[in-house]
Design a protein around this motif. Structure first.
Motif, PDB file in Angstrom:
ATOM      1  N   TYR A  65      29.507  34.170  33.760  1.00 29.12           N
ATOM      2  CA  TYR A  65      28.983  34.663  35.038  1.00 29.12           C
ATOM      3  C   TYR A  65      29.082  36.177  35.070  1.00 29.12           C
ATOM      4  N   LYS A  66      27.987  36.850  35.430  1.00 28.51           N
ATOM      5  CA  LYS A  66      27.977  38.300  35.465  1.00 28.51           C
ATOM      6  C   LYS A  66      27.769  38.852  36.873  1.00 28.51           C
ATOM      7  N   ARG A 120      33.585  33.577  35.188  1.00 33.40           N
ATOM      8  CA  ARG A 120      33.359  34.747  34.320  1.00 33.40           C
ATOM      9  C   ARG A 120      33.667  34.409  32.874  1.00 33.40           C
TER      10      ARG A 120
END
Length: 109
Positions: free
Chosen positions: A16-17, A12
């Motif tokens: 990263y979503k 994240r």
């Protein structure tokens, strides 16, 4: 071993979503892929292989015959050496013990 939460936090931070559940499913799918391949058995000593090749096939145990066949299947060069040794043994045997002439070979018609 790194836990899923730690991996999630690290990726994240890199942007990263996706969801945690998506990461967990992916980790489960790749689990075990990095296990090392089993170590193949050590090959028999060269002296043993040479003996198997040079002896008449009838003098080998079933186990030794099977192992020689397995090794020849893995190594074409070894199979060629075995075939040459068998051919040489046959020709030497034929030279030592020539076939008896047939009864009809000496007759003329």
């Amino acid at each position: 071993m790194i836990g899923t939460n730690q991996i999630l936090a690290e990726i994240r931070d890199r942007g990263y979503k996706g969801a945690e559940r998506t990461l967990r499913r992916w980790l489960i799918s790749i689990r075990g892929r990095n296990t090392p391949a089993p170590v193949p058995p050590a090959p028999p000593p060269t002296r043993d292989i040479t003996g198997w090749i040079m002896r008449p096939i009838d003098n080998l145990t079933d186990e030794h015959q099977a192992e020689l066949e397995r090794l020849c299947g893995l190594c074409p060069d070894l199979a060629a050496i075995r075939d040459l040794a068998l051919a040489r043994a046959r020709s030497a045997s034929e030279a030592r013990y020539p076939a008896a002439p047939s009864k009809t070979s000496g007759r003329s018609r």
